[in-house]
Design a protein around this motif. Structure first.
Motif, PDB file in Angstrom:
ATOM      1  N   ASN A 146      14.969   3.008 -11.615  1.00 32.11           N
ATOM      2  CA  ASN A 146      14.342   2.492 -12.832  1.00 32.11           C
ATOM      3  C   ASN A 146      14.941   1.155 -13.257  1.00 32.11           C
ATOM      4  O   ASN A 146      16.104   0.843 -12.971  1.00 32.11           O
ATOM      5  N   ARG A 148      15.595   0.135 -16.228  1.00 33.72           N
ATOM      6  CA  ARG A 148      16.509   0.204 -17.364  1.00 33.72           C
ATOM      7  C   ARG A 148      17.950   0.283 -16.879  1.00 33.72           C
ATOM      8  O   ARG A 148      18.838  -0.398 -17.404  1.00 33.72           O
ATOM      9  N   ASP A 149      18.202   1.126 -15.879  1.00 37.43           N
ATOM     10  CA  ASP A 149      19.558   1.256 -15.344  1.00 37.43           C
ATOM     11  C   ASP A 149      19.940   0.054 -14.486  1.00 37.43           C
ATOM     12  O   ASP A 149      21.089  -0.396 -14.525  1.00 37.43           O
ATOM     13  N   TYR A 180      15.048  11.741 -12.170  1.00 37.47           N
ATOM     14  CA  TYR A 180      15.496  10.979 -13.336  1.00 37.47           C
ATOM     15  C   TYR A 180      14.826   9.610 -13.385  1.00 37.47           C
ATOM     16  O   TYR A 180      14.233   9.214 -14.398  1.00 37.47           O
ATOM     17  N   HIS A 181      14.890   8.874 -12.290  1.00 41.67           N
ATOM     18  CA  HIS A 181      14.282   7.540 -12.259  1.00 41.67           C
ATOM     19  C   HIS A 181      12.765   7.620 -12.413  1.00 41.67           C
ATOM     20  O   HIS A 181      12.151   6.787 -13.095  1.00 41.67           O
ATOM     21  N   GLN A 183      10.976   9.877 -13.995  1.00 40.48           N
ATOM     22  CA  GLN A 183      10.594  10.189 -15.370  1.00 40.48           C
ATOM     23  C   GLN A 183      10.608   8.934 -16.231  1.00 40.48           C
ATOM     24  O   GLN A 183       9.717   8.727 -17.062  1.00 40.48           O
ATOM     25  N   ILE A 184      11.598   8.083 -16.038  1.00 41.71           N
ATOM     26  CA  ILE A 184      11.713   6.876 -16.853  1.00 41.71           C
ATOM     27  C   ILE A 184      10.619   5.873 -16.517  1.00 41.71           C
ATOM     28  O   ILE A 184      10.045   5.228 -17.407  1.00 41.71           O
ATOM     29  N   VAL A 208      17.245  13.564 -18.664  1.00 36.60           N
ATOM     30  CA  VAL A 208      16.729  12.318 -19.238  1.00 36.60           C
ATOM     31  C   VAL A 208      16.670  12.498 -20.757  1.00 36.60           C
ATOM     32  O   VAL A 208      16.229  13.544 -21.241  1.00 36.60           O
ATOM     33  N   PRO A 209      17.132  11.497 -21.542  1.00 36.65           N
ATOM     34  CA  PRO A 209      17.430  10.135 -21.115  1.00 36.65           C
ATOM     35  C   PRO A 209      18.898   9.824 -20.823  1.00 36.65           C
ATOM     36  O   PRO A 209      19.202   8.746 -20.311  1.00 36.65           O
ATOM     37  N   ARG A 211      21.166  11.026 -18.749  1.00 37.31           N
ATOM     38  CA  ARG A 211      21.656  11.281 -17.395  1.00 37.31           C
ATOM     39  C   ARG A 211      22.809  12.287 -17.390  1.00 37.31           C
ATOM     40  O   ARG A 211      23.745  12.180 -16.603  1.00 37.31           O
TER      41      ARG A 211
END
Length: 258
Positions: A146, A148-149, A180-181, A183-184, A208-209, A211
């Protein structure tokens, strides 16, 4: 029934790295993964795993200069020679560790980068990596991450990973599906898991969110584990999350699956 591998780069960090193998085994895990093994001799890591009765599920190719925020080389024009050396180093470790899968991180592109050129580089590098890995019986994985990370990361969605896999055309190139990635970036997780099951070679999970543990946050993992089982996936599911506290204290979610 899902099988879980502890990610030793994020879990059991209350122990020195080499002691995390035994800690993971004591907690009930049968396999481990981590980001990078290269600070340690492969033979020492293999001894730790054998002593703990563990399998090595996965690790990453060298990512470039991690301290300077490099996050992979595969999609970076001009770094082909560095990537080729990373492939050879990772395969050498994989053979000692009997590790069947290696993740080739795509890398972060500058804002002004030519994405078409990066894609051509990515495809060519993955063909090279898959060819080298095939002789060792190893599968190369690519993971959408993602933005964001890791802002600027080249590969962000499972559908993009699928397109790359189909373009490369290697039988030992597969998708590393990180829930996780996904979902974001995308959501619609059950549909995404089913849609890409045929090219998925490894799965990772986290809440999420934040981690944290998979039972913390907005994802209904018990439901998704049933979906994963329905697809026929029988590989390891990597627990790539950051425990909220001591790792063992947060493993209540795992007990029903052991």
């Amino acid at each position: 029934m899902p099988r879980f591998a502890a990610n030793l780069s994020m879990m059991f960090v209350e122990y020195d790295f080499l002691d995390r193998f035994a800690a993971a085994a004591d907690a009930g895990f049968k396999a481990v993964e981590y980001l990078f093994p290269y600070e340690y001799p492969a033979e020492e890591l293999a001894r730790r795993m054998e002593r703990a009765g563990l399998e090595q599920a996965l690790f990453n190719l060298p990512p470039g200069d991690w301290a300077k925020a490099e996050r992979g080389l595969a999609a970076l024009p001009g770094r082909e020679a560095d990537f080729a050396r990373a492939v050879d180093q990772a395969i050498a470790y994989a053979q000692v560790l009997r590790c069947p899968k290696l993740h080739a991180m795509a890398g972060i592109l500058p804002v002004t980068a030519d994405r078409a050129a990066a894609r051509r580089t990515y495809v060519a590098n993955l063909r090279h990596a898959a060819d080298r890995a095939a002789a060792a019986g190893v599968t190369i994985l690519i993971e959408p991450i993602n933005t964001r990370d890791i802002p600027g990361y080249f590969l962000n969605r499972p559908s993009e990973g699928r397109e790359i896999i189909e373009e490369v055309g290697a039988t030992n190139l597969a998708l590393q599906f990180d829930v996780y990635h996904c979902q974001i970036m995308v959501g619609d997780l059950a549909t995404q898991i089913r849609a890409h099951a045929d090219v998925t070679g490894h799965i990772q999970i986290a809440g999420v969110p934040e981690r944290h543990e998979p039972d913390v946050g907005e994802i209904n993992y018990p439901y998704l584990f049933d979906v994963i089982d329905q697809t026929g996936y029988d590989g390891w599911i990597g627990c790539e999350y950051r425990p909220k506290g001591e790792t063992a204290d947060g493993l209540g979610w795992l007990k029903r699956w052991l």
